[in-house]
Every structure is written in structure tokens, then in C-alpha cells.
Design an enzyme around this catalytic site. Structure first.
Site, PDB file in Angstrom:
ATOM      1  N   TYR A 158       0.823  -1.215   0.000  1.00  0.00           N
ATOM      2  CA  TYR A 158       0.000   0.000   0.000  1.00  0.00           C
ATOM      3  C   TYR A 158       0.855   1.261   0.000  1.00  0.00           C
ATOM      4  O   TYR A 158       0.310   2.362   0.013  1.00  0.00           O
ATOM      5  CB  TYR A 158      -0.922   0.022   1.212  1.00  0.00           C
ATOM      6  CG  TYR A 158      -2.097  -0.900   1.105  1.00  0.00           C
ATOM      7  CD1 TYR A 158      -1.919  -2.271   1.117  1.00  0.00           C
ATOM      8  CD2 TYR A 158      -3.387  -0.417   1.010  1.00  0.00           C
ATOM      9  CE1 TYR A 158      -2.985  -3.130   1.032  1.00  0.00           C
ATOM     10  CE2 TYR A 158      -4.466  -1.273   0.922  1.00  0.00           C
ATOM     11  CZ  TYR A 158      -4.261  -2.628   0.937  1.00  0.00           C
ATOM     12  OH  TYR A 158      -5.321  -3.476   0.867  1.00  0.00           O
ATOM     13  N   LYS A 217       4.094 -14.084   5.847  1.00  0.00           N
ATOM     14  CA  LYS A 217       4.432 -15.069   4.812  1.00  0.00           C
ATOM     15  C   LYS A 217       5.960 -15.086   4.691  1.00  0.00           C
ATOM     16  O   LYS A 217       6.529 -14.979   3.596  1.00  0.00           O
ATOM     17  CB  LYS A 217       3.751 -14.644   3.492  1.00  0.00           C
ATOM     18  CG  LYS A 217       3.792 -15.659   2.382  1.00  0.00           C
ATOM     19  CD  LYS A 217       2.734 -16.729   2.500  1.00  0.00           C
ATOM     20  CE  LYS A 217       2.957 -17.789   1.440  1.00  0.00           C
ATOM     21  NZ  LYS A 217       2.055 -18.931   1.573  1.00  0.00           N
ATOM     22  N   ASP A 225      -1.772 -18.035   5.009  1.00  0.00           N
ATOM     23  CA  ASP A 225      -2.724 -18.982   4.406  1.00  0.00           C
ATOM     24  C   ASP A 225      -3.248 -19.958   5.454  1.00  0.00           C
ATOM     25  O   ASP A 225      -4.453 -20.241   5.518  1.00  0.00           O
ATOM     26  CB  ASP A 225      -2.126 -19.716   3.196  1.00  0.00           C
ATOM     27  CG  ASP A 225      -0.643 -20.011   3.342  1.00  0.00           C
ATOM     28  OD1 ASP A 225      -0.005 -19.475   4.262  1.00  0.00           O
ATOM     29  OD2 ASP A 225      -0.118 -20.799   2.534  1.00  0.00           O
ATOM     30  N   ASP A 242      -5.887  -6.484   5.606  1.00  0.00           N
ATOM     31  CA  ASP A 242      -7.079  -6.075   4.859  1.00  0.00           C
ATOM     32  C   ASP A 242      -7.940  -7.303   4.568  1.00  0.00           C
ATOM     33  O   ASP A 242      -9.152  -7.324   4.802  1.00  0.00           O
ATOM     34  CB  ASP A 242      -6.617  -5.424   3.544  1.00  0.00           C
ATOM     35  CG  ASP A 242      -7.723  -4.633   2.880  1.00  0.00           C
ATOM     36  OD1 ASP A 242      -8.747  -4.370   3.542  1.00  0.00           O
ATOM     37  OD2 ASP A 242      -7.569  -4.288   1.693  1.00  0.00           O
TER      38      ASP A 242
END
Ligand code: NAD
Length: 335
Positions: free
Chosen positions: A127, A174, A207, A231
């Protein structure tokens, strides 16, 4: 005695409808303020102003507290997101999104009891807005994670977990793939965790986190994560407890705080009088707690839980037939 000032952005689409409902309920609950209306979003652009006019940013900086309805951002081209511009300009580094199931309001799964809080980094990551197109057939974006940015976010999250009497904080990342960026985020997490031995710190890959959230949401107490994962994960959580119409949020900086619903301007239902104002109302209650109006927030919160839980006067997104006005009146009657 002069009243507390609060900056108001009425927003686009359903924004003005849910803002009116929210301020009416706050007033019925005994809270009044000197509201300062400011321009932003598509309505500002249509008046020839930027999506986030500098005057609006400066007014919020000076007032310190804002309640904001959603603003419309065109997909692809068009003006930049007013939200992203505001978060960056005021350095609103932490986005706090509580997720709590409401007794009586059904999510997609029966008997889910969820009570967790997500702290999302709000100014960095993909972002940061650094995108370029070196070739007509290739576009690139830069993911930015900084050590000081991660450190202050984690510190804020651990402090909040402790203040709320929660016991666990999970960093969502991640880092197995994004070794430098997410690796740095995680490194800072465990560095800060050492200063909070009373809070159980753990980490989980994003995930796996999504899978666990829909199978065992009760194992999470609080989550701290980067901008993009936050988000997505927070919308997933909103879905688990009855949808976007209930999901509240706060954007917190060192000196300013902007309270707003997680959802957007819902142009598909704008002007129909059927929008659910709860998410903005819950955000307003977070604002009341932020400024120390805990009793008023508690009283209004109880009335909302009663009306939403009974399900007789709720809006369509919660399975009812009521419009915004009927739902608002029912909450006021319950106060
Ligand atoms: P959205 O959240 O506006 O709508 C998604 C779906 O949820 C729609 O079907 C909508 O009708 C429904 N919905 C949302 N809020 C609701 C409410 N309070 N009551 C009942 N139903 C509700 O998402 P979108 O359609 O992807 O985005 C629309 C616009 O909002 C876009 O321009 C987007 O950029 C903007 N947006 C703004 C913000 C913000 O200002 N903070 C956040 C997200 C999206």
C-alpha cells in the site's frame, strides 16, 4: 463549557445515511459534540477538490479525532484513495479491527463464538503506492516494510492486548516466501515480545491463518499483521460474525485517530434507506472509549446488541426487513 470537537467526513454512497443514523443514536445515548464537517472522497472530487483536500487533513490534525464514513475510490484509474492519502498524511500507523460474534446474529457457521482483535499495519507494505510499468506488458509494485514501522506497530499491539486483558498475540506473515520483508516484520515482533512476557507470542503463516480462522477461530485472541494480509484477514473475520455491516475500525496515529467502518460506500444500495449503520456506530463507540466516554459507549453498545440479537428490526444484510430508520429507532427505543 465548550463542547469537544470531532471532525466528521460524511463520505459517499451510503456514507451520509449511516452517519446521520450514527450521530442520532449517539445523541439519544447522551453524547453530543461540536461536529466539524469536512470534505473528502468522490463528493469532494465532484466539487473540483482533491479526494483528500489538504484543508481536511489539516483540520483533522488540529482536532485530533475524526469519525469517517466510507468514500468511493474508482478501480484502476481515477483519483487516488482518500483513505490511503489520509492514513499516510496523518501517519495513522495502526488499524484496529475488533471481531466479536453477537449472540443471536448468525454467521455462516453455527455456534461460532469469536472475540478477537486485529491490528493491521496501515501505511507500509504494497500500500506504499510505489507502482510502475517498465514495459507495456509488465507492471511492478514495491513492498515496503521498515524496522521502525514494524517495531511501533508490534509495541502498540502488545500494549493493547495487555490493556484489554487478552492473553495471546499472533503475528500473521508469509516470511517463508517473503524472507526479507516479512522476515523483518517477524524479527521485530519477537524482539518486542521479549518485553511482554505475560503475553503469549506466536506466529502463523497467512494462508494457514485463514484456514484456522474458519475452522478454529476460538484459538485466536489477537492478531498483528501487515497491511495487505490485514485487509483480507479482517474482511474474512467480518464474514464470520455476520458481515461487513457490523465490522468497525479505528486508524490510530501518535497524535490523531480516525474511526471508520471496514466496509465501503456500497453504491449498490446507496439512497435506498436500507444500509446497516452498525459498523459506523461500533466505530463511533470505539471513538467514545478512546476519549474516555466508556459508560456512554457501554450503554449504547448494549442497546445495539439487544436489537441486533433479537433480530426483529434488523436490516436485510442481517436477515431482517427493516430499513436504516426503523433499525435506528429500535436502538433508540432500547436505550
Ligand atoms: P462495499 O463494502 O462498499 O460493499 C460490498 C458489499 O457489502 C455490497 O454488496 C454492499 O451493498 C454491502 N454492504 C457494505 N456495507 C454495507 C452496510 N453498511 N449495510 C448493508 N450492506 C452493506 O465494497 P465495494 O463495493 O468493493 O466498494 C465500494 C466503494 O467503496 C469503492 O469505491 C471502494 O473503493 C470504496 N471503499 C471505501 C472504503 C473506505 O472508505 N474506508 C473501504 C472499502 C471500500
Amino acid at each position: 463549557m465548550s463542547q469537544r470537537r470531532i471532525a466528521i467526513i460524511r463520505g459517499d454512497g451510503i456514507g451520509p445515511e449511516i452517519m446521520d443514523a450514527t450521530l442520532t443514536i449517539l445523541e439519544a445515548g447522551g453524547f453530543t459534540a461540536d461536529y466539524v464537517n469536512l470534505e473528502a472522497g468522490l463528493s469532494a472530487v465532484e466539487k473540483g477538490l482533491p479526494a483528500m483536500p489538504p484543508e481536511t487533513v489539516e483540520a483533522i490534525r488540529e482536532i485530533g479525532i475524526a469519525l469517517k464514513s466510507p468514500t468511493t475510490t474508482p478501480v484502476g484509474g481515477g483519483h487516488v484513495s482518500a483513505n490511503v492519502a489520509l492514513r499516510k498524511a496523518l501517519d495513522l500507523f495502526a488499524n484496529v479491527r475488533p471481531t466479536r460474534s453477537i449472540p443471536g446474529v448468525k454467521g455462516p457457521f453455527e455456534d461460532f463464538k469469536i472475540d478477537l482483535i486485529i491490528v493491521r499495519e496501515n501505511t507500509e507494505d504494497l500500500y506504499a503506492g510505489i507502482e510502475f510499468q517498465p514495459h507495456p506488458d509488465m507492471a511492478q509494485a514495491v513492498k515496503v516494510i521498515t524496522r521502525p514501522g514494524s517495531n511501533r506497530l508490534h509495541r502498540y499491539a502488545f500494549d493493547m492486548v495487555r490493556k484489554q486483558g487478552r492473553k495471546k498475540l499472533a503475528a500473521v506473515h508469509k516470511a517463508n516466501i517473503m524472507k526479507l520483508t516479512d522476515g523483518m516484520f517477524l524479527e521485530e515482533f519477537y524482539k518486542v515480545a521479549k518485553e511482554y512476557p505475560d503475553i503469549h507470542a506466536e506466529d502463523i503463516i497467512v494462508d494457514n491463518c485463514c484456514m484456522q480462522l474458519v475452522t478454529h477461530p476460538e484459538r485466536f485472541d489477537a492478531i498483528v499483521t501487515e497491511n495487505l494480509y490485514g485487509d483480507i484477514v479482517s474482511d474474512l473475520c467480518a464474514g464470520l460474525v455476520g458481515g461487513l455491516g457490523l465490522a468497525a475500525g479505528a486508524n490510530i496515529g501518535e497524535k490523531c485517530a480516525v474511526f471508520e467502518a471496514v466496509h465501503g460506500s456500497a453504491p449498490d444500495i446507496a439512497g435506498k434507506g436500507i444500509a446497516n449503520p452498525t459498523a459506523l456506530l461500533f466505530s463511533a463507540l470505539m471513538m467514545l472509549r478512546h476519549i474516555g466516554e466508556n459508560d456512554t459507549a457501554k450503554r449504547i453498545g448494549r442497546a445495539v446488541l439487544k436489537v441486533a440479537g433479537e433480530g426483529k428490526h434488523v436490516t436485510r444484510d442481517l436477515g431482517g426487513t427493516a430499513g436504516t430508520a426503523e433499525y435506528t429507532d429500535a436502538i433508540i427505543a432500547a436505550l
